[in-house]
Design an enzyme around this catalytic site. Sequence first.
Site, short mmCIF file in Angstrom:
data_model
loop_
_atom_site.label_atom_id
_atom_site.label_comp_id
_atom_site.label_asym_id
_atom_site.label_seq_id
_atom_site.Cartn_x
_atom_site.Cartn_y
_atom_site.Cartn_z
N ARG A 51 0.79 -1.22 0.00
CA ARG A 51 0.00 0.00 0.00
C ARG A 51 0.83 1.28 0.00
O ARG A 51 0.56 2.21 -0.74
CB ARG A 51 -0.91 0.09 1.23
CG ARG A 51 -2.28 -0.47 1.05
CD ARG A 51 -2.75 -0.97 2.39
NE ARG A 51 -1.83 -1.97 2.84
CZ ARG A 51 -1.91 -3.26 2.49
NH1 ARG A 51 -2.89 -3.66 1.75
NH2 ARG A 51 -1.02 -4.13 2.88
N THR A 52 1.81 1.34 0.88
CA THR A 52 2.49 2.63 1.06
C THR A 52 3.24 3.02 -0.21
O THR A 52 3.14 4.16 -0.67
CB THR A 52 3.44 2.57 2.28
OG1 THR A 52 2.68 2.15 3.40
CG2 THR A 52 4.04 3.93 2.57
N LYS A 80 25.62 -3.30 -2.38
CA LYS A 80 27.07 -3.10 -2.60
C LYS A 80 27.69 -2.32 -1.44
O LYS A 80 28.89 -2.06 -1.44
CB LYS A 80 27.30 -2.33 -3.90
CG LYS A 80 26.76 -3.01 -5.12
CD LYS A 80 27.04 -2.14 -6.35
CE LYS A 80 26.38 -2.72 -7.59
NZ LYS A 80 26.42 -1.75 -8.70
N ARG A 101 11.30 4.18 2.75
CA ARG A 101 11.02 3.23 3.84
C ARG A 101 12.31 2.48 4.14
O ARG A 101 13.00 2.04 3.20
CB ARG A 101 9.92 2.26 3.44
CG ARG A 101 9.82 1.08 4.41
CD ARG A 101 8.59 0.26 4.18
NE ARG A 101 7.39 0.98 4.58
CZ ARG A 101 6.18 0.42 4.66
NH1 ARG A 101 6.01 -0.85 4.36
NH2 ARG A 101 5.13 1.14 5.03
N HIS A 129 5.49 6.30 11.23
CA HIS A 129 4.92 6.09 9.89
C HIS A 129 3.91 7.22 9.65
O HIS A 129 2.70 7.02 9.65
CB HIS A 129 4.23 4.73 9.86
CG HIS A 129 3.86 4.23 8.50
ND1 HIS A 129 3.85 5.03 7.37
CD2 HIS A 129 3.50 2.99 8.07
CE1 HIS A 129 3.49 4.30 6.33
NE2 HIS A 129 3.27 3.06 6.73
C1 NCD Z 1 2.10 -0.83 8.13
C2 NCD Z 1 3.60 -0.64 8.24
O1 NCD Z 1 4.32 -0.85 7.26
O2 NCD Z 1 4.02 -0.24 9.30
N1 NCD Z 1 1.68 -1.07 6.83
C3 NCD Z 1 1.33 0.00 6.06
O3 NCD Z 1 2.15 0.81 5.72
N2 NCD Z 1 0.04 0.17 5.77
C4 NCD Z 1 1.54 -1.82 9.08
C5 NCD Z 1 2.12 -3.19 9.09
O4 NCD Z 1 3.01 -3.52 8.29
O5 NCD Z 1 1.67 -3.97 9.91
#
Ligand code: NCD
Length: 306
Positions: A51-52, A80, A101, A129
């Site tokens: 999703r993100t 590397k 991320r 997040h």
């Molecule tokens: C979350 C995350 O990556 O922290 N997922 C997301 O971005 N919607 C929650 C999760 O991974 O449990």
Amino acid sequence: MKHLLNPLDLSVEEIDEILDLANDIEANPEKYAHACDGKKLATLFYEPSTRTRLSHEAAMMNLGGNVLGFSSADSSSATKGESVSDTIRMISCYADICAMRHPKEGAPMVASQYSSIPIINAGDGGHQHPTQTLTDLLTIRSEKGRLHDITIGLCGDLKFGRTVHSLIHALVRYENVKFVLISPEELRLPSYIRKDVLDKHNIPYEEVVRLEDAMGKLDLLYMTRVQKERFFNEEDYVRMKDFYILDAAKMELAKEDMLVLHPLPRVNEISVEVDRDPRAIYFKQAQYGVYVRMALILTLLEIKVS
Ligand code: NCD
């Protein structure tokens, strides 16, 4: 230049503006279809995501822009031995804005110190997040009509769950928000958040282990997955993973207008039968994530659409 590393990088007023903009984008998508023509978003994902990453990419595409990036550390020069600070120096030449991320807490913050483009923290380890929090706030405000005067249950892995950490930071700034922290003893909210955020602001909260004990008093229930990747051993994870399972019987204990949120991915913590309950809004929540990221990109790039 502004980055989004932590939900507190935005004032309550700035959050309101982003949520208002997201609502306008939802109502009038065509107005924004060319707002980012010629702009590029880089998505640097050193950790798995569905999703993100895809919602950031969809957001930029919906605005007329383009995307580039990688979806795992394995396919980047990180394998590397390249540092985040060197990588971001290059990316600053290739793109106008970057979503990152990383499994290490603070990596997007390091990137922001070497970057000449805005950095969006798309999740750093068990820390923060913030774009999920914007998604959650937009969902709650749009579906519940307010961000104040709510009792919210946070259930599951409160220790490692970064979505919960960010959401608490953001919600304590609204009037009369009460928290019910629902977790097994081993996965309690870290004391640095209980003390430095909840106690410091005199925010009422209680901690319970059984979901059944909390259900009846909640306006919102925020379910989370046990964060498998942050456990030190498999055995502990296996013991914890099915601690909570929200099912139709438990939903009967809840208020008629209690809403169920989940950042997703769901594993076993919400039984699929709950998906049919109109109070389950986690898939809609994922849709709100696109509108709010469109609003965030426009805000960080300082693009105004009249
Ligand atoms: C979350 C995350 O990556 O922290 N997922 C997301 O971005 N919607 C929650 C999760 O991974 O449990």
